[in-house]
Design a protein around this motif. Structure first.
Motif, short mmCIF file in Angstrom:
data_model
loop_
_atom_site.label_atom_id
_atom_site.label_comp_id
_atom_site.label_asym_id
_atom_site.label_seq_id
_atom_site.Cartn_x
_atom_site.Cartn_y
_atom_site.Cartn_z
N ASN A 248 0.84 -1.11 -0.02
CA ASN A 248 -0.02 0.01 0.05
C ASN A 248 0.93 1.24 -0.11
O ASN A 248 1.65 1.38 0.96
N LEU A 249 0.86 2.11 -0.99
CA LEU A 249 1.72 3.18 -1.07
C LEU A 249 1.14 4.17 -0.40
O LEU A 249 -0.05 5.15 -0.70
N VAL A 250 1.70 4.75 0.87
CA VAL A 250 0.90 5.75 1.69
C VAL A 250 1.79 6.90 1.62
O VAL A 250 1.57 8.01 2.28
N GLY A 251 3.10 7.07 0.97
CA GLY A 251 3.89 8.25 0.86
C GLY A 251 5.08 8.31 -0.13
O GLY A 251 5.37 7.47 -0.44
N ALA A 252 5.16 9.51 -0.73
CA ALA A 252 6.23 9.70 -1.72
C ALA A 252 6.73 11.02 -1.27
O ALA A 252 6.18 12.14 -1.12
N CYS A 253 8.05 10.93 -1.24
CA CYS A 253 8.96 12.11 -0.76
C CYS A 253 10.21 12.45 -1.50
O CYS A 253 10.71 11.52 -2.42
N GLU A 254 10.52 13.75 -1.89
CA GLU A 254 11.12 14.18 -2.83
C GLU A 254 12.09 15.17 -1.81
O GLU A 254 12.01 15.62 -0.75
N ARG A 255 13.00 15.82 -2.59
CA ARG A 255 14.08 16.74 -1.87
C ARG A 255 13.15 18.13 -1.80
O ARG A 255 12.39 18.44 -2.50
N LYS A 256 13.69 18.99 -0.97
CA LYS A 256 13.14 20.29 -0.71
C LYS A 256 12.74 21.01 -2.02
O LYS A 256 13.85 21.20 -2.88
N GLY A 257 11.77 21.36 -2.38
CA GLY A 257 11.49 21.99 -3.57
C GLY A 257 11.26 21.28 -4.78
O GLY A 257 10.99 21.89 -5.97
N HIS A 258 11.20 20.11 -4.63
CA HIS A 258 11.13 19.13 -5.81
C HIS A 258 9.90 18.10 -5.74
O HIS A 258 9.85 17.36 -6.51
#
Length: 257
Positions: A28-38
């Protein structure tokens, strides 16, 4: 069902991990995170953020998967430990001090790190010592690795791990016998030496060959990764396994096997 957070969600591995997660009914995909401002443009039906610290309180217990960079992975592990989220790390190029920091974070939350997530490579790591011991000391051992031109670390983490396993099978200390470069008039090759040579070019996903040069014959053992999907599949397999583990050690593929 295992909840998953993908770090570096816009990258090649991040995108592949997200697609495979969405296609797996046990994940279950609950989160996607990238660098600041991206983080702009991450259009998934899950929490999206450019700050892991802010994201994790909303996804308790979710397993983080990270294929970013050494410093970023070390920082991520500390954040994961703070919030109690397990983390799977496929980042290469970590130095001994950074590996020690991961082990420290692993005392507080389950942390899994492997320089290569391929099942095939990790099977080789288990069986190569048997070949080394069976052949005996009269065979010279060398490793050659090839990767795409964008790869930043050299030799690859996988090549180093393979060479370390070969050295250990002989009872050698790897740092005492390694030879990562040869140039000029270097004299005869010492018997107690393992060369690790690097090739870079094109879009090669990853290729590692171990050579055993003996009297009158040569043995070559090669692993070729045809697609990054093999690494994504290994990471997701590790995430499912890690979700059921307790903190206390830095886990690896050997623990799964």
């Amino acid at each position: 069902m295992t909840d998953i957070v993908i770090l570096g969600a816009k990258g090649r591995m991040g995108t592949m991990l997200i697609n495979r997660t969405l296609a797996d009914e046990s994940l279950n995909l609950v989160g996607a995170c990238e660098r600041k401002g991206h983080a702009d443009g991450l259009n998934y039906e899950c929490a999206v953020s450019d700050c892991l610290e802010e994201l994790l309180p909303n996804v308790p217990g979710a397993v983080i998967i990270d294929f970013t960079a050494p410093e970023a992975s070390v920082t991520m592990a500390k954040t994961a430990a703070k919030h109690g989220n397990p983390a799977v790390i496929g980042t290469t190029g970590l130095n001994p001090e950074q590996q020690a920091e991961l082990a420290e974070s692993a005392k507080k939350t389950p942390i899994f790190w492997a320089p290569n997530m391929s099942v095939g490579v990790n099977v080789l790591l288990k069986i190569m010592p048997l070949l080394v011991q069976a052949l005996g000391d009269s065979y010279d051992m060398e490793v050659v690795e090839t990767h795409h031109r964008m790869k930043k670390d050299s030799p690859s983490g996988t090549a180093l791990k393979l060479a370390q396993v070969l050295a250990e099978a002989r009872g050698w200390v790897y740092d005492d016998v390694k030879k990562h470069c040869r140039d000029g008039i270097i004299g005869e090759r010492p018997q107690k030496e393992i060369g690790v040579q690097t090739l870079r070019g094109g879009d090669v996903v990853g290729e590692h060959t171990m050579f055993f040069f003996g009297p009158g014959e040569r043995i070559e053992v090669t692993h070729r990764a045809h697609s990054r999907e093999t690494f994504a599949a290994g990471a997701l397999r590790a995430a499912k396994w890690l979700a059921r583990q307790k903190p206390g050690k830095l886990y690896s593929m050997a623990d799964i096997f």
